[in-house]
Design an enzyme around this catalytic site. Structure first.
Site, short mmCIF file in Angstrom:
data_model
loop_
_atom_site.label_atom_id
_atom_site.label_comp_id
_atom_site.label_asym_id
_atom_site.label_seq_id
_atom_site.Cartn_x
_atom_site.Cartn_y
_atom_site.Cartn_z
N VAL A 125 0.82 -1.22 0.00
CA VAL A 125 0.00 0.00 0.00
C VAL A 125 0.86 1.27 0.00
CG1 VAL A 125 -2.00 -1.12 1.07
CG2 VAL A 125 -0.28 -0.01 2.53
N ASN A 160 -7.49 -2.27 4.94
CA ASN A 160 -7.28 -3.02 6.18
C ASN A 160 -5.82 -3.14 6.59
OD1 ASN A 160 -7.87 -5.42 8.16
ND2 ASN A 160 -6.49 -6.29 6.61
N TYR A 216 0.89 4.69 16.10
CA TYR A 216 -0.32 3.94 15.74
C TYR A 216 -1.57 4.79 16.03
CZ TYR A 216 -3.70 0.07 15.56
OH TYR A 216 -4.78 -0.74 15.26
N LYS A 244 -4.18 6.18 13.16
CA LYS A 244 -5.59 5.78 13.12
C LYS A 244 -6.51 6.98 13.31
CE LYS A 244 -5.05 1.37 12.37
NZ LYS A 244 -5.46 0.78 11.07
N VAL A 289 -9.39 -7.55 19.38
CA VAL A 289 -9.87 -8.90 19.08
C VAL A 289 -9.06 -9.90 19.91
CG1 VAL A 289 -8.37 -9.58 17.15
CG2 VAL A 289 -10.76 -10.21 17.11
N THR A 302 -6.68 -12.54 20.96
CA THR A 302 -5.48 -13.19 20.39
C THR A 302 -4.71 -13.82 21.53
OG1 THR A 302 -4.75 -10.88 20.21
CG2 THR A 302 -4.62 -12.17 18.23
N1 NAD Z 1 -6.26 -7.07 15.81
C1 NAD Z 1 -6.92 -6.14 16.47
O1 NAD Z 1 -7.32 -6.33 17.63
C2 NAD Z 1 -7.23 -4.82 15.81
C3 NAD Z 1 -7.98 -3.88 16.52
C4 NAD Z 1 -8.28 -2.67 15.92
C5 NAD Z 1 -7.85 -2.42 14.64
N2 NAD Z 1 -7.10 -3.34 13.97
C6 NAD Z 1 -6.68 -3.01 12.63
O2 NAD Z 1 -7.09 -4.04 11.76
C7 NAD Z 1 -6.20 -4.13 10.65
C8 NAD Z 1 -5.71 -5.56 10.52
O3 NAD Z 1 -5.02 -5.92 11.70
P1 NAD Z 1 -4.61 -7.41 12.06
O4 NAD Z 1 -4.81 -7.57 13.51
O5 NAD Z 1 -5.26 -8.36 11.12
O6 NAD Z 1 -3.02 -7.34 11.79
P2 NAD Z 1 -2.11 -8.37 10.99
O7 NAD Z 1 -0.70 -7.95 11.25
O8 NAD Z 1 -2.49 -9.78 11.29
O9 NAD Z 1 -2.48 -8.08 9.47
C9 NAD Z 1 -2.07 -6.91 8.81
C10 NAD Z 1 -1.75 -7.30 7.38
O10 NAD Z 1 -1.33 -6.11 6.69
C11 NAD Z 1 -0.24 -6.46 5.88
N3 NAD Z 1 0.56 -5.29 5.54
C12 NAD Z 1 1.42 -4.59 6.34
N4 NAD Z 1 2.02 -3.63 5.64
C13 NAD Z 1 1.52 -3.70 4.36
C14 NAD Z 1 1.77 -2.98 3.18
N5 NAD Z 1 2.67 -1.99 3.15
N6 NAD Z 1 1.07 -3.31 2.07
C15 NAD Z 1 0.17 -4.33 2.08
N7 NAD Z 1 -0.07 -5.08 3.17
C16 NAD Z 1 0.60 -4.76 4.30
C17 NAD Z 1 0.56 -7.47 6.70
O11 NAD Z 1 1.43 -8.22 5.89
C18 NAD Z 1 -0.57 -8.30 7.29
O12 NAD Z 1 -0.95 -9.35 6.42
C19 NAD Z 1 -5.07 -3.13 10.94
O13 NAD Z 1 -5.32 -1.93 10.24
C20 NAD Z 1 -5.18 -2.92 12.43
O14 NAD Z 1 -4.67 -1.67 12.83
C21 NAD Z 1 -6.79 -4.54 14.53
#
Ligand code: NAD
Length: 272
Positions: A67, A93, A182, A186, A215, A217
């Site tokens: 991205v 995402n 972060y 956001k 979420v 984990t």
């Molecule tokens: N997990 C949570 O509890 C939670 C809570 C609130 C918000 N979020 C948001 O949800 C989204 C997904 O989080 P997640 O928990 O699945 O994290 P994750 O690390 O499991 O997944 C994030 C994905 O983004 C990809 N990524 C990173 N940099 C990238 C780039 N430059 N280009 C393309 N892809 C790229 C990574 O390779 C990974 O597959 C994020 O934006 C995170 O901030 C997550």
């Protein structure tokens, strides 16, 4: 009634769709009849993709595009449009955060927080959303329809409560602070969402933010979870599947009058 929330036949991009949440969104939406294009930093072998999506792999394609790389995003989107037509939905995402296990200065006092970590997180979480939205949204605007869904966090609405992390200094003897980048990235999505929503409203392209809470984990320390849950009115973390409904709602025709909004799905964390 069921047609109202249907995503059948829609083409949906999920950036970072091989990660924890992205994988769940991609699998759910493909299971509901959408064609899903995952924009991924890295390629993935066909066998590994089939193992990740055992029942939906036929409706999922992975495009290699960071991205942060506008040329790669453009190439992926041109190929996608040529194959599946102009996408109906973009889910921004992909995101990164500083790892609690990362270098000490990454999780150290704000006064000495290194700019390189700030730049890295802002590049992906904020600039990356802007670039992907520029490229994909332009196609949507020309087609005069589309729904862009930005994935935010409760730390984009409220500051991380450093008290939740204080146990680490007691345990490890090293100061630990949840880092600034972060939260700032956001928070930036809040108004990037409103900007895009109003800019492209005349072209019938909608843009909304989802503010997610934490979420479940396995990787969090028990001390953190106990302190965190005391601050969640519903008293628990989200099951990953509980995020699919709001994504489908914003992707579907059930939300056609909704744009520029922040949809909060956080178990009530920001209500206190
Ligand atoms: N997990 C949570 O509890 C939670 C809570 C609130 C918000 N979020 C948001 O949800 C989204 C997904 O989080 P997640 O928990 O699945 O994290 P994750 O690390 O499991 O997944 C994030 C994905 O983004 C990809 N990524 C990173 N940099 C990238 C780039 N430059 N280009 C393309 N892809 C790229 C990574 O390779 C990974 O597959 C994020 O934006 C995170 O901030 C997550």
């Amino acid at each position: 009634m069921s047609d109202l929330f249907s995503v059948r036949g829609k083409t949906i991009i999920v950036t970072g769709g091989l990660g924890q949440l992205g994988r769940s969104f991609a699998n759910h939406l493909a299971g509901e009849g959408a064609k899903v294009a995952i924009y991924s930093r890295r390629p993935i072998a066909d066998d590994d993709l089939a193992a990740l999506f055992p029942s939906t792999v036929d409706d999922i394609r992975v495009f290699e595009a960071s991205v942060t790389d506008k040329a790669a995003l453009k190439a992926a989107t041109d190929e996608l449009v040529a194959n599946w037509g102009v996408p109906h939905v973009l889910i921004n995402n992909a995101g990164i955060d500083s790892k609690p296990s990362g270098p000490a200065e990454q999780n150290g006092p704000f006064e000495t927080y290194p700019q390189e970590f700030w730049d890295e997180v802002i590049d992906v979480n904020l600039t990356g959303v802007m670039l992907t939205t520029q490229v994909v949204g332009a196609e949507m605007a020309e087609a005069r329809r589309g729904s862009i869904i930005n994935v935010g966090s409760m730390y984009g609405m409220v500051s991380p409560n450093q008290a939740l992390y204080a146990y680490r200094e007691k345990r490890d003897g090293v100061p630990f602070y949840k880092a600034v980048a972060y939260a700032a990235s956001k928070s930036g999505l809040l108004n990037l969402t409103r900007y895009v929503a109003t800019y492209w409203a005349p072209k019938n392209v909608r843009c909304n933010l989802i503010t997610f809470g934490g979420v479940k984990t396995a990787t969090f320390d028990k001390e953190f979870i106990d302190a965190f849950l005391e601050r969640v009115p519903l008293g628990r973390q989200a099951e990953i599947e509980e995020f699919n409904g709001v994504v489908q709602f914003l992707a579907s025709d059930a939300s056609t009058y909704m744009t520029g909004a922040n949809t909060v799905v956080d178990g009530g964390f920001t209500a206190w």
